[in-house]
Motif scaffolding. Sequence first.
Motif, short mmCIF file in Angstrom:
data_model
loop_
_atom_site.label_atom_id
_atom_site.label_comp_id
_atom_site.label_asym_id
_atom_site.label_seq_id
_atom_site.Cartn_x
_atom_site.Cartn_y
_atom_site.Cartn_z
N PHE A 182 0.83 -1.21 0.00
CA PHE A 182 0.00 0.00 0.00
C PHE A 182 0.87 1.26 0.00
O PHE A 182 0.48 2.27 -0.60
N ALA A 183 2.01 1.21 0.64
CA ALA A 183 2.92 2.36 0.59
C ALA A 183 3.47 2.56 -0.82
O ALA A 183 3.60 3.70 -1.29
N MET A 184 3.75 1.45 -1.50
CA MET A 184 4.33 1.54 -2.84
C MET A 184 3.34 2.01 -3.90
O MET A 184 3.75 2.55 -4.93
N ILE A 185 2.06 1.80 -3.66
CA ILE A 185 1.06 2.22 -4.66
C ILE A 185 0.34 3.49 -4.23
O ILE A 185 -0.58 3.93 -4.91
N ASP A 186 0.78 4.10 -3.15
CA ASP A 186 0.16 5.32 -2.64
C ASP A 186 0.55 6.49 -3.54
O ASP A 186 1.72 6.86 -3.61
N PRO A 187 -0.41 7.12 -4.23
CA PRO A 187 -0.08 8.23 -5.13
C PRO A 187 0.47 9.45 -4.40
O PRO A 187 1.10 10.32 -5.02
N GLU A 188 0.25 9.55 -3.10
CA GLU A 188 0.76 10.68 -2.33
C GLU A 188 2.13 10.41 -1.73
O GLU A 188 2.71 11.28 -1.07
N ASN A 189 2.66 9.21 -1.96
CA ASN A 189 3.99 8.86 -1.44
C ASN A 189 5.04 9.21 -2.48
O ASN A 189 5.18 8.55 -3.50
N ASP A 190 5.79 10.26 -2.22
CA ASP A 190 6.79 10.73 -3.18
C ASP A 190 7.94 9.73 -3.37
O ASP A 190 8.67 9.81 -4.36
N SER A 264 -2.98 -3.12 5.73
CA SER A 264 -3.42 -2.04 4.84
C SER A 264 -4.21 -0.98 5.59
O SER A 264 -4.06 0.22 5.34
N THR A 265 -5.04 -1.42 6.54
CA THR A 265 -5.83 -0.47 7.33
C THR A 265 -4.94 0.40 8.21
O THR A 265 -5.13 1.62 8.31
N LEU A 266 -3.95 -0.23 8.83
CA LEU A 266 -3.03 0.54 9.67
C LEU A 266 -2.26 1.57 8.85
O LEU A 266 -2.06 2.71 9.28
N TYR A 267 -1.82 1.18 7.64
CA TYR A 267 -1.10 2.13 6.82
C TYR A 267 -1.96 3.34 6.49
O TYR A 267 -1.54 4.48 6.65
N LEU A 268 -3.16 3.07 6.03
CA LEU A 268 -4.04 4.18 5.63
C LEU A 268 -4.44 5.04 6.82
O LEU A 268 -4.56 6.26 6.71
N TRP A 269 -4.63 4.42 7.97
CA TRP A 269 -5.03 5.16 9.16
C TRP A 269 -3.88 6.01 9.71
O TRP A 269 -4.07 7.18 10.08
N MET A 270 -2.69 5.43 9.73
CA MET A 270 -1.55 6.13 10.34
C MET A 270 -0.89 7.13 9.40
O MET A 270 -0.33 8.14 9.85
N ILE A 271 -0.94 6.86 8.10
CA ILE A 271 -0.24 7.73 7.15
C ILE A 271 -1.21 8.69 6.48
O ILE A 271 -0.89 9.85 6.21
N ARG A 272 -2.42 8.22 6.15
CA ARG A 272 -3.35 9.05 5.38
C ARG A 272 -4.53 9.47 6.22
O ARG A 272 -5.33 10.27 5.83
#
Length: 272
Positions: A182-190, A264-272
Motif C-alpha cells: 500500500f505504501a508503494m502504490i500510494d499516489p501521495e507517497n513521493d 493495509s488499514t493501519l497504513y491508511l489510518w496512520m499515514i493518510r
Amino acid sequence: MALNNSDDDGLINLLDVKKKPKKPITLARACRAELLGTMVLILFGNGVVAQTVLSKGDNGSYLSINFGWGLGVAMGMLCTGSISGAHLNPAISFALALHGKFPWKRVVPYIIAQIIGGFLGAALVFATYYDALHAYDHGDHRIQGSNGTAAMFATYPAPFLTVIAGIGDQVIGTAILATGVFAMIDPENDLAPSPRALPFAVGMLVVAIGASFGLNSGYAINPARDVGPRLFSAFVYGSEVFTVDKYWCLIPAVAPVVGASIGSTLYLWMIR
C-alpha cells in the motif's frame, strides 16, 4: 514468427510492437493474467525450494530460497501487471477491495484464478523434478521427517510452533507485506517506486520478509501460494497434507487475509 512491423533488415521493431492499441481488459482476460502470474511465481518459488531440498543443499540455500521467491514475485508481476494489476495473492486482492481500490465483484474470480495458477505451477515443478524426487526418496513420498519433501510445495509449521503462534506468524508477515504494497502504490507517497520498478520493489519486500520471518512456517503470506500447490501435492502425498499438524492448512489459507486487512488499514489510518 512473422510480424508485419519489421525494419529493412527484417528485425522486429519492439517499440512498434509495444505501441499497438491495447485490447480491452475484460474480467476473463484479467483472470487469465492472474493465473499466469501466479503460476510464474510458483514456478520460481517451488522450484528453488525443490532444487535446494533434492540436492540436499548443494544447489541452494535458505538465502537462495528467499531470492527465488522474491524474483518469482517480480517476474509474475512483470508478466501481468498491465493487464490485471498483478495481485497474485488473494490477501492483497481482498485488502484492495476492502479499501475501495478494487471492485468486490472481481475478488472471487481473481482468487480462483490465483489458486489454479498455484496448482499448475506446482504441477510443472513436480514434472521438472520428477526424476530427482524419485532419486531422493526412491518413491517413498513422505510429508515430513528426515526424507519429507512436501514442503517443496506448501508450508508446514516448525515442530515448536503452536497454533496461536502460527496464526500470529501469518498475520504479522502478511500485514508487513500489505503495508509495504500500500505504501508503494500510494499516489501521495513521493518515494513510491514507478510502475516499472514496482515488481522489483515488491520482490525485494518478499525477500526481506523471508529473510526475517521464515523460521516458523516458511512465510506463506499468500493463500494462493499455499492452497494451490497443496491441492496438487495431495495427488503425490495423499489427503494427509490437509490434516497434518492439526489442520495447519487452514492457517496459511485464512490468516494472511486477516493480516493484509490489518496491515493495509493501519497504513491508511496512520499515514493518510
